[in-house]
Design a protein around this motif. Structure first.
Motif, PDB file in Angstrom:
ATOM      1  N   GLY A  77       0.816  -1.205   0.000  1.00 43.71           N
ATOM      2  CA  GLY A  77       0.000   0.000   0.000  1.00 43.71           C
ATOM      3  C   GLY A  77       0.844   1.247   0.000  1.00 43.71           C
ATOM      4  O   GLY A  77       2.062   1.230   0.210  1.00 43.71           O
ATOM      5  N   LEU A  78       0.135   2.379  -0.170  1.00 46.25           N
ATOM      6  CA  LEU A  78       0.836   3.667  -0.236  1.00 46.25           C
ATOM      7  C   LEU A  78       1.475   4.045   1.090  1.00 46.25           C
ATOM      8  O   LEU A  78       2.443   4.792   1.126  1.00 46.25           O
ATOM      9  CB  LEU A  78      -0.153   4.759  -0.664  1.00 46.25           C
ATOM     10  N   ALA A  79       0.908   3.540   2.167  1.00 44.20           N
ATOM     11  CA  ALA A  79       1.423   3.952   3.476  1.00 44.20           C
ATOM     12  C   ALA A  79       2.776   3.329   3.783  1.00 44.20           C
ATOM     13  O   ALA A  79       3.549   3.849   4.595  1.00 44.20           O
ATOM     14  CB  ALA A  79       0.421   3.580   4.564  1.00 44.20           C
ATOM     15  N   SER A  80       3.116   2.204   3.129  1.00 44.26           N
ATOM     16  CA  SER A  80       4.352   1.518   3.476  1.00 44.26           C
ATOM     17  C   SER A  80       5.355   1.428   2.341  1.00 44.26           C
ATOM     18  O   SER A  80       6.537   1.247   2.567  1.00 44.26           O
ATOM     19  CB  SER A  80       4.029   0.095   3.961  1.00 44.26           C
ATOM     20  N   SER A  81       4.900   1.556   1.097  1.00 46.48           N
ATOM     21  CA  SER A  81       5.808   1.389  -0.023  1.00 46.48           C
ATOM     22  C   SER A  81       6.605   2.659  -0.269  1.00 46.48           C
ATOM     23  O   SER A  81       6.148   3.752   0.007  1.00 46.48           O
ATOM     24  CB  SER A  81       5.031   1.017  -1.285  1.00 46.48           C
ATOM     25  N   GLU A 101     -19.724  18.468  -5.337  1.00 47.44           N
ATOM     26  CA  GLU A 101     -19.663  17.042  -5.648  1.00 47.44           C
ATOM     27  C   GLU A 101     -19.122  16.769  -7.054  1.00 47.44           C
ATOM     28  O   GLU A 101     -18.858  15.619  -7.396  1.00 47.44           O
ATOM     29  CB  GLU A 101     -21.058  16.423  -5.508  1.00 47.44           C
ATOM     30  N   GLN A 102     -18.981  17.792  -7.874  1.00 46.34           N
ATOM     31  CA  GLN A 102     -18.497  17.616  -9.243  1.00 46.34           C
ATOM     32  C   GLN A 102     -16.983  17.848  -9.305  1.00 46.34           C
ATOM     33  O   GLN A 102     -16.508  18.709 -10.034  1.00 46.34           O
ATOM     34  CB  GLN A 102     -19.223  18.569 -10.193  1.00 46.34           C
ATOM     35  N   CYS A 103     -16.241  17.071  -8.553  1.00 44.85           N
ATOM     36  CA  CYS A 103     -14.787  17.241  -8.502  1.00 44.85           C
ATOM     37  C   CYS A 103     -14.171  16.854  -9.845  1.00 44.85           C
ATOM     38  O   CYS A 103     -14.448  15.778 -10.393  1.00 44.85           O
ATOM     39  CB  CYS A 103     -14.200  16.399  -7.386  1.00 44.85           C
ATOM     40  N   THR A 104     -13.335  17.719 -10.375  1.00 45.58           N
ATOM     41  CA  THR A 104     -12.694  17.486 -11.669  1.00 45.58           C
ATOM     42  C   THR A 104     -11.201  17.191 -11.539  1.00 45.58           C
ATOM     43  O   THR A 104     -10.531  16.998 -12.548  1.00 45.58           O
ATOM     44  CB  THR A 104     -12.875  18.708 -12.580  1.00 45.58           C
ATOM     45  N   VAL A 105     -10.682  17.169 -10.319  1.00 47.61           N
ATOM     46  CA  VAL A 105      -9.268  16.884 -10.086  1.00 47.61           C
ATOM     47  C   VAL A 105      -9.157  15.450  -9.578  1.00 47.61           C
ATOM     48  O   VAL A 105      -9.824  15.080  -8.599  1.00 47.61           O
ATOM     49  CB  VAL A 105      -8.658  17.868  -9.072  1.00 47.61           C
ATOM     50  N   GLN A 106      -8.334  14.661 -10.226  1.00 49.29           N
ATOM     51  CA  GLN A 106      -8.212  13.251  -9.854  1.00 49.29           C
ATOM     52  C   GLN A 106      -6.858  12.712 -10.313  1.00 49.29           C
ATOM     53  O   GLN A 106      -6.137  13.360 -11.076  1.00 49.29           O
ATOM     54  CB  GLN A 106      -9.327  12.431 -10.506  1.00 49.29           C
ATOM     55  N   LEU A 107      -6.549  11.501  -9.841  1.00 46.43           N
ATOM     56  CA  LEU A 107      -5.348  10.813 -10.280  1.00 46.43           C
ATOM     57  C   LEU A 107      -5.512  10.391 -11.734  1.00 46.43           C
ATOM     58  O   LEU A 107      -6.566   9.920 -12.144  1.00 46.43           O
ATOM     59  CB  LEU A 107      -5.095   9.591  -9.396  1.00 46.43           C
ATOM     60  N   ILE A 142      -2.160   6.109 -14.717  1.00 53.06           N
ATOM     61  CA  ILE A 142      -1.312   5.673 -13.606  1.00 53.06           C
ATOM     62  C   ILE A 142      -1.814   4.290 -13.183  1.00 53.06           C
ATOM     63  O   ILE A 142      -2.785   4.166 -12.428  1.00 53.06           O
ATOM     64  CB  ILE A 142      -1.358   6.674 -12.434  1.00 53.06           C
ATOM     65  N   THR A 143      -1.179   3.259 -13.686  1.00 52.45           N
ATOM     66  CA  THR A 143      -1.661   1.893 -13.470  1.00 52.45           C
ATOM     67  C   THR A 143      -1.058   1.227 -12.249  1.00 52.45           C
ATOM     68  O   THR A 143      -1.535   0.161 -11.845  1.00 52.45           O
ATOM     69  CB  THR A 143      -1.353   1.039 -14.717  1.00 52.45           C
ATOM     70  N   TRP A 144      -0.021   1.819 -11.646  1.00 59.65           N
ATOM     71  CA  TRP A 144       0.630   1.161 -10.528  1.00 59.65           C
ATOM     72  C   TRP A 144      -0.043   1.448  -9.194  1.00 59.65           C
ATOM     73  O   TRP A 144       0.404   0.985  -8.153  1.00 59.65           O
ATOM     74  CB  TRP A 144       2.100   1.541 -10.437  1.00 59.65           C
ATOM     75  N   ALA A 145      -1.135   2.215  -9.176  1.00 59.27           N
ATOM     76  CA  ALA A 145      -1.878   2.482  -7.949  1.00 59.27           C
ATOM     77  C   ALA A 145      -3.097   1.568  -7.903  1.00 59.27           C
ATOM     78  O   ALA A 145      -3.871   1.489  -8.854  1.00 59.27           O
ATOM     79  CB  ALA A 145      -2.317   3.943  -7.887  1.00 59.27           C
ATOM     80  N   GLY A 146      -3.253   0.853  -6.805  1.00 66.06           N
ATOM     81  CA  GLY A 146      -4.390  -0.027  -6.639  1.00 66.06           C
ATOM     82  C   GLY A 146      -5.686   0.750  -6.462  1.00 66.06           C
ATOM     83  O   GLY A 146      -5.702   1.983  -6.341  1.00 66.06           O
ATOM     84  N   THR A 147      -6.789   0.008  -6.416  1.00 69.12           N
ATOM     85  CA  THR A 147      -8.101   0.649  -6.299  1.00 69.12           C
ATOM     86  C   THR A 147      -8.238   1.398  -4.979  1.00 69.12           C
ATOM     87  O   THR A 147      -8.713   2.546  -4.944  1.00 69.12           O
ATOM     88  CB  THR A 147      -9.209  -0.403  -6.416  1.00 69.12           C
ATOM     89  N   LYS A 148      -7.816   0.782  -3.882  1.00 71.23           N
ATOM     90  CA  LYS A 148      -7.914   1.437  -2.581  1.00 71.23           C
ATOM     91  C   LYS A 148      -7.002   2.657  -2.522  1.00 71.23           C
ATOM     92  O   LYS A 148      -7.395   3.716  -2.006  1.00 71.23           O
ATOM     93  CB  LYS A 148      -7.554   0.445  -1.484  1.00 71.23           C
ATOM     94  N   ARG A 161      -5.982   4.465  -5.045  1.00 72.30           N
ATOM     95  CA  ARG A 161      -6.534   5.495  -5.928  1.00 72.30           C
ATOM     96  C   ARG A 161      -7.688   6.236  -5.256  1.00 72.30           C
ATOM     97  O   ARG A 161      -7.820   7.460  -5.375  1.00 72.30           O
ATOM     98  CB  ARG A 161      -6.993   4.861  -7.245  1.00 72.30           C
ATOM     99  N   ASP A 162      -8.524   5.490  -4.551  1.00 70.91           N
ATOM    100  CA  ASP A 162      -9.644   6.135  -3.854  1.00 70.91           C
ATOM    101  C   ASP A 162      -9.147   7.082  -2.773  1.00 70.91           C
ATOM    102  O   ASP A 162      -9.693   8.180  -2.595  1.00 70.91           O
ATOM    103  CB  ASP A 162     -10.556   5.068  -3.245  1.00 70.91           C
TER     104      ASP A 162
END
Length: 355
Positions: free
Chosen positions: A3-7, A51-57, A61-67, A69-70
């Protein structure tokens, strides 16, 4: 994949520290290749719904998992809210915008809040440079938890100020509910410079349909919106909105002082609840009417002779009481534009003192 917290290093050699740097830049409103802005070109000047956020990853970027990315998309929403608030402030400062001292005061308060937010992001950037990626995304989420509650609500506030009232079946704009006018008097709760650091409780965001405001929220209408948004169960948001109300109320207090102490209307935008009458019976208008009568030919055939003599007698008959009455009839109280905490009786007393 860890995960992002440890890698600290992804499959393609992209370090987590660089990702955090890109994330912090996006939190300040500056997107790039990692975090992108998908807003349509035609809507770049509009205040979008929270609620119409237009800024995102970025999708590539395929190396980020679903969790992961969220988590990143949830945190980067702060950059979207910050950018929308900055856009509101910039548009209010344009020369083409209608002059409103109340909205300018609101922008000063929002600038103060954004300055606290930007200082927090800069401090986090310094920590990342000194400590590397030890905190990870989870650490950033923890440090920005208060702002994740606050900025969306401020974004909702400016969106409610800007959006137009919905159309009814007859094609006319729906009227604002009376609840906004019955918001009540402001409380004595103080809001100092350190209100951002207070502990907040989680609560549901304010509904975008709770308030229906007119197309141009200015003066008392703007105060009513701020009071309605202030009625919530979140201490941090209450303190922040109380600070915004303080900024806007300074304009009202200055207008009250100028009127009650000096008898002068300091109201360039027509937002004060005491206004000149549209057609007062002033000495100037009476004099103009008399001059028009002087130019007409008299019944005796001598143009203006008899009329001029009559006007001279009328001018001599005008006393100080007539001038006094003209002055007192020149102003009125706009009952439909009273601030939420000023009653009609109090407004009438203020108008009488100023006269």
């Amino acid at each position: 994949m860890p995960g992002l917290a440890s890698s600290t290093l992804y499959e393609d050699g992209f370090p987590l520290e660089c990702l955090l740097q890109e994330l912090l830049m996006a939190l300040m409103g500056y997107t790039g290749d990692v975090f992108i802005d998908t807003s349509i070109a035609g809507l770049q000047d509009e205040i979008l719904h929270p609620e119409q956020c237009t800024v995102q990853l970025a999708p590539d970027i395929t190396w980020a998992g679903t969790k992961d990315r969220d988590q990143l998309n949830e945190l980067v929403r702060l950059g979207f809210h910050c950018k929308q608030l900055q856009r509101f402030i910039q548009q209010e400062q344009l020369p083409s915008s209608q002059k409103s001292l109340y909205r300018q005061a609101l922008c000063s308060g929002l600038t103060e809040v954004l300055a606290v937010y930007e200082d927090e992001v800069v401090w986090l950037e310094q920590l990342v440079q000194q400590q590397g990626a030890q905190r990870g995304v989870i650490g950033l989420i923890y440090e920005l938890s208060d702002l994740q509650m606050l900025l969306p609500q401020l974004h909702q506030l400016v969106y409610d100020i800007r959006r137009r009232a919905p159309r009814t079946a007859t094609g006319t704009a729906a009227k604002a509910p009376a609840a906004a006018d019955d918001a009540g008097s402001p409380t004595d709760s103080s809001a100092g410079d350190g209100y951002i650091s207070e502990t907040s409780q989680s609560a549901a965001p304010l509904s975008s349909e709770a308030l229906v405001v007119p197309p141009e929220a200015r003066g008392a209408k703007l105060l009513a919106i701020l009071h309605a948004h202030r009625l919530n169960g979140q201490p941090l948001l209450q303190a922040c909105l109380q600070r915004l109300l303080w900024h806007v109320n300074q304009v009202l207090f200055n207008q009250l002082t100028m009127w009650m102490v000096h008898g002068m209307l300091a109201d360039e935008g027509g937002e004060f609840f005491i206004r000149p009458r549209d057609n007062p019976e002033s000495p100037g208008s009476a004099q103009q009417q008399q001059q028009d009568e002087a130019g007409r030919p008299s019944d005796s055939g001598t143009p203006g002779f008899v009329a001029t003599a009559s006007i001279s007698r009328q001018m001599l008959q005008r006393t100080e009481d007539d001038t006094y009455k003209d002055w007192h009839d020149a102003f009125e109280v706009a009952m439909l534009d009273l601030p939420p905490f000023i009653t009609p009786h109090l407004a009438t007393s203020v108008e009488f003192i100023g006269r």
